[in-house]
Design a protein around this motif. Structure first.
Motif, PDB file in Angstrom:
ATOM      1  N   MET A  44      -3.457  -4.946 -22.943  1.00  0.00           N
ATOM      2  CA  MET A  44      -2.547  -6.659 -22.868  1.00  0.00           C
ATOM      3  C   MET A  44      -2.655  -7.867 -23.187  1.00  0.00           C
ATOM      4  N   LEU A  45      -3.828  -8.108 -21.646  1.00  0.00           N
ATOM      5  CA  LEU A  45      -4.697  -9.610 -21.896  1.00  0.00           C
ATOM      6  C   LEU A  45      -4.989 -10.481 -23.452  1.00  0.00           C
ATOM      7  N   ALA A  46      -5.743  -9.582 -23.455  1.00  0.00           N
ATOM      8  CA  ALA A  46      -5.973  -9.433 -24.772  1.00  0.00           C
ATOM      9  C   ALA A  46      -5.254  -9.351 -26.401  1.00  0.00           C
ATOM     10  N   VAL A  47      -4.525  -8.891 -26.028  1.00  0.00           N
ATOM     11  CA  VAL A  47      -2.826  -8.875 -27.646  1.00  0.00           C
ATOM     12  C   VAL A  47      -2.813 -10.216 -27.334  1.00  0.00           C
ATOM     13  N   HIS A  48      -2.044 -10.636 -25.915  1.00  0.00           N
ATOM     14  CA  HIS A  48      -1.165 -11.741 -26.172  1.00  0.00           C
ATOM     15  C   HIS A  48      -2.076 -12.433 -26.109  1.00  0.00           C
ATOM     16  N   ARG A  49      -2.949 -13.038 -26.134  1.00  0.00           N
ATOM     17  CA  ARG A  49      -4.630 -14.158 -25.988  1.00  0.00           C
ATOM     18  C   ARG A  49      -4.115 -14.102 -27.560  1.00  0.00           C
ATOM     19  N   GLU A  50      -3.911 -14.086 -28.299  1.00  0.00           N
ATOM     20  CA  GLU A  50      -4.270 -13.635 -29.571  1.00  0.00           C
ATOM     21  C   GLU A  50      -2.758 -13.990 -29.933  1.00  0.00           C
ATOM     22  N   GLN A  51      -1.893 -13.768 -29.514  1.00  0.00           N
ATOM     23  CA  GLN A  51       0.026 -14.601 -29.855  1.00  0.00           C
ATOM     24  C   GLN A  51      -0.093 -16.058 -29.080  1.00  0.00           C
TER      25      GLN A  51
ATOM     26  N   PHE B 108      -1.825 -12.080 -14.932  1.00  0.00           N
ATOM     27  CA  PHE B 108      -2.168 -10.672 -14.291  1.00  0.00           C
ATOM     28  C   PHE B 108      -2.025 -10.674 -12.319  1.00  0.00           C
ATOM     29  N   SER B 109      -1.100  -9.662 -11.758  1.00  0.00           N
ATOM     30  CA  SER B 109      -0.946  -9.870 -10.881  1.00  0.00           C
ATOM     31  C   SER B 109      -0.182  -8.626 -10.009  1.00  0.00           C
ATOM     32  N   PRO B 110      -1.036  -8.682  -9.262  1.00  0.00           N
ATOM     33  CA  PRO B 110      -0.375  -7.113  -8.390  1.00  0.00           C
ATOM     34  C   PRO B 110       1.308  -7.393  -8.108  1.00  0.00           C
TER      35      PRO B 110
ATOM     36  N   ARG C 227       9.117  10.385  -6.333  1.00  0.00           N
ATOM     37  CA  ARG C 227       8.201  10.946  -6.962  1.00  0.00           C
ATOM     38  C   ARG C 227       7.342  10.480  -8.032  1.00  0.00           C
ATOM     39  N   GLY C 228       6.175  10.045  -7.869  1.00  0.00           N
ATOM     40  CA  GLY C 228       4.994  10.223  -8.658  1.00  0.00           C
ATOM     41  C   GLY C 228       4.781   8.237  -8.710  1.00  0.00           C
ATOM     42  N   TYR C 229       4.337   8.192 -10.105  1.00  0.00           N
ATOM     43  CA  TYR C 229       4.376   6.365  -9.813  1.00  0.00           C
ATOM     44  C   TYR C 229       4.858   5.685 -11.313  1.00  0.00           C
ATOM     45  N   VAL C 230       6.333   6.143 -10.914  1.00  0.00           N
ATOM     46  CA  VAL C 230       7.665   5.023 -11.969  1.00  0.00           C
ATOM     47  C   VAL C 230       7.263   4.123 -11.068  1.00  0.00           C
ATOM     48  N   ARG C 231       8.200   4.174  -9.565  1.00  0.00           N
ATOM     49  CA  ARG C 231       9.374   3.332  -8.135  1.00  0.00           C
ATOM     50  C   ARG C 231       8.296   3.220  -7.980  1.00  0.00           C
ATOM     51  N   VAL C 232       7.533   2.343  -7.936  1.00  0.00           N
ATOM     52  CA  VAL C 232       6.703   2.251  -6.266  1.00  0.00           C
ATOM     53  C   VAL C 232       6.479   0.995  -5.963  1.00  0.00           C
ATOM     54  N   HIS C 233       5.933   0.993  -4.675  1.00  0.00           N
ATOM     55  CA  HIS C 233       6.061  -0.681  -3.870  1.00  0.00           C
ATOM     56  C   HIS C 233       4.902  -1.872  -4.797  1.00  0.00           C
ATOM     57  N   GLN C 234       4.068  -1.279  -4.547  1.00  0.00           N
ATOM     58  CA  GLN C 234       3.108  -2.096  -5.578  1.00  0.00           C
ATOM     59  C   GLN C 234       2.718  -1.655  -6.302  1.00  0.00           C
ATOM     60  N   PHE C 235       2.727  -2.555  -7.387  1.00  0.00           N
ATOM     61  CA  PHE C 235       1.589  -1.708  -8.426  1.00  0.00           C
ATOM     62  C   PHE C 235       1.425  -3.749  -9.708  1.00  0.00           C
ATOM     63  N   HIS C 236       0.524  -2.516 -10.846  1.00  0.00           N
ATOM     64  CA  HIS C 236      -0.055  -4.058 -11.600  1.00  0.00           C
ATOM     65  C   HIS C 236       1.032  -4.851 -12.765  1.00  0.00           C
ATOM     66  N   LYS C 237       1.061  -5.865 -13.310  1.00  0.00           N
ATOM     67  CA  LYS C 237       2.266  -6.290 -14.441  1.00  0.00           C
ATOM     68  C   LYS C 237       1.249  -7.368 -14.393  1.00  0.00           C
ATOM     69  N   VAL C 238       1.105  -7.767 -16.498  1.00  0.00           N
ATOM     70  CA  VAL C 238       0.824  -8.246 -17.120  1.00  0.00           C
ATOM     71  C   VAL C 238       2.693  -9.592 -17.486  1.00  0.00           C
ATOM     72  N   GLU C 239       2.501 -10.136 -17.199  1.00  0.00           N
ATOM     73  CA  GLU C 239       3.988 -11.488 -17.050  1.00  0.00           C
ATOM     74  C   GLU C 239       3.777 -12.758 -17.589  1.00  0.00           C
ATOM     75  N   LEU C 240       4.463 -12.928 -18.650  1.00  0.00           N
ATOM     76  CA  LEU C 240       4.498 -13.150 -19.536  1.00  0.00           C
ATOM     77  C   LEU C 240       5.850 -14.335 -19.810  1.00  0.00           C
ATOM     78  N   VAL C 241       5.335 -15.888 -19.215  1.00  0.00           N
ATOM     79  CA  VAL C 241       6.574 -16.537 -19.248  1.00  0.00           C
ATOM     80  C   VAL C 241       6.191 -18.085 -20.105  1.00  0.00           C
ATOM     81  N   ASN C 242       7.453 -18.844 -20.849  1.00  0.00           N
ATOM     82  CA  ASN C 242       7.706 -20.049 -21.755  1.00  0.00           C
ATOM     83  C   ASN C 242       8.246 -20.810 -21.644  1.00  0.00           C
TER      84      ASN C 242
END
Length: 460
Positions: A185-192, A268-270, A284-299
């Motif tokens: 994801m980081l590589a794709v957005h660097r290209e952008q 990128f951040s937790p 149940r599972g990895y959909v809605r959890v308390h801690q997760f990773h994400k790449v955020e785009l801010v303009n």
């Protein structure tokens, strides 16, 4: 936040926004009354200040003319004006604080193009991508939580043991897949054209207020530090709910130059949220959890460019799914489901075929939100003091802020585990990810460790 002038001059527009966004506990009439009293006091204070200045000028002249009695009367009048002015300024300051707090409770005004609606059912599907040529799936797609345990790449039981419900261990090839997704994801957005930011994880209350998490949504965030008498002290910190908070506040109370814009940052951040367990089956599972990773785009952009940038930002976030060849759709969010701070918002939802749930498409499965792409116009900029100067000799103006996830990593992982799984229980690695996994093409899993992995006969 909305400017007090806008609220004053457009009360019905603001009232409509409160109603259409379903915001409760806000009394606009009280806000307008506070503003009116504040303006009256300011005008009265200006009049008293002018009168006191005029009286003060006469005191010296009266003394020089030997008019001591009149000079004393002028001194006494000056003191009366000073005391009266102090009372007015104290009350005006009190009203100013009340007005600032009240303005923070008012939602952003939806853009005219936003569909009116009360909730999820009223969102409008803008388009779908990737459904023309679906890969062949197993007769029964195993949900990611069962498959993850079978492959020993997701461990929810030990996560709950170490921390609590809503936490997990991602192991072996699962951890490798998650690391690969982040780097991809980081590589794709660097290209952008995005520049990388690695932000601090704790953020202060001013930063949370600047992006709109406070005061409305403090119960959704994790607080670190003390809170006394319902006030946030200077040592009070929060675990960031999204990298939007620190990155947007990087330039808080600063003035950018026109040549700086547009600014495109990715981070990128937790992330930490208390929302797990609010949506029934998603506990149940990895959909809605308390801690997760994400790449955020801010303009950060000029006001006249923000809606063109919103369309471009939507394409930039969706490109990740297109390169991964994951089917997805885009929703134009209605007024009742778009959020407190946004003027317009799109959601990107990836298709996960492992659970046959009611909200899924006709072909089964379900939709998972992986990004909300939003234009806040100047709503966040006013809260955070984000301005730019069009020309060096011109006054500074509030810029417009936008953001979107690029993307939420766990839910993309869920989609990969379900959409790319094979009949034999393995998972094919999307071609775009293989360079980030050392060329690995298939996730086969590993044997679990410990006595808990043994059958009853083996333990004996």
């Amino acid at each position: 936040m909305l400017s007090r002038q806008f609220v004053r001059e457009n009360p019905e527009t603001v009232r409509d926004a409160i109603e259409r966004k379903g915001v409760t506990g806000v009394d606009l009439d009280e806000v307008l009354a506070i503003d009116e009293e504040w303006r009256e006091l300011k005008a009265k204070g200006d009049g008293l200040r002018q009168e006191r200045n005029e009286v003060s000028k006469t005191i010296g002249a009266l003394k020089q003319e030997g008019k001591d009695e009149e000079a004393q009367e002028a001194i006494e009048r000056s003191q009366e004006l000073k005391d009266e002015l102090q009372d007015i300024e104290d009350r005006a300051d009190e009203l100013e604080s009340q007005l600032e707090a009240a303005l923070l409770e008012l939602p952003n005004v939806p853009h005219e193009s936003v569909p009116t609606g009360e909730g999820e059912a009223d969102n409008v599907e803008a388009y779908r991508e990737g459904f023309e040529d679906l890969r062949e799936l197993p007769d029964e797609v195993v949900p990611h939580y069962d498959l993850g345990e079978e492959l020993d790449i997701l461990d929810f039981e030990r996560g709950a043991k170490v921390t609590g419900g809503g936490y997990q261990f991602v192991k072996g090839e699962g951890a490798r897949l998650e690391h690969a997704l982040i780097q991809f994801m980081l590589a794709v957005h660097r290209e952008q054209g995005y520049s990388d930011i690695l932000p601090p994880i704790p953020v202060n209350s001013a930063s949370m207020e600047g992006t709109g998490q406070l005061p409305k949504f403090d119960d959704d965030a994790y607080r670190v530090g003390a809170r006394q008498d319902d006030e946030y002290d200077e040592d009070d910190l929060w675990l960031l709910p999204t990298a939007e908070v620190p990155v947007t506040n990087m330039y808080r109370d600063e003035i950018l130059l026109d040549d700086d814009l547009p600014v495109k940052h990715q981070a990128f951040s937790p992330n930490f949220r208390r929302e797990a367990g609010e949506h029934g089956t998603e506990t149940r599972g990895y959909v809605r959890v308390h801690q997760f990773h994400k790449v955020e785009l801010v303009n950060f952009v000029r006001p006249e460019d923000s809606y063109d940038r919103l369309d471009a930002l939507l394409d930039e976030a969706a490109e990740v799914l297109e390169r991964l060849e994951l089917p997805y759709r885009v929703l134009d969010m209605c007024t009742g489901d778009m959020g407190f701070t946004q003027a317009k918002k799109y959601d990107i939802e990836v298709w996960a075929p492992g659970d046959d749930m009611a909200e899924g498409p006709d072909i089964g499965g379900r939709w998972l939100e992986v990004s909300s792409v939003s234009n806040f116009e100047d709503f966040q900029a006013r809260r955070a003091g984000l301005r730019f100067r069009p020309e060096r000799h011109e006054s500074a103006e509030y810029l417009h802020t936008l953001n979107g996830s690029g993307l939420a990593v766990p839910r993309v992982m869920v989609a990969i585990l379900e959409y790319y799984q094979n009949d034999d229980g393995t998972v094919t690695v999307p071609e775009a990810l293989r360079p980030y996994m050392g060329g690995q093409a298939v996730i086969e899993g590993t044997e679990p460790v410990g006595e808990s992995a043994l059958g009853a006969g083996e333990k004996e």
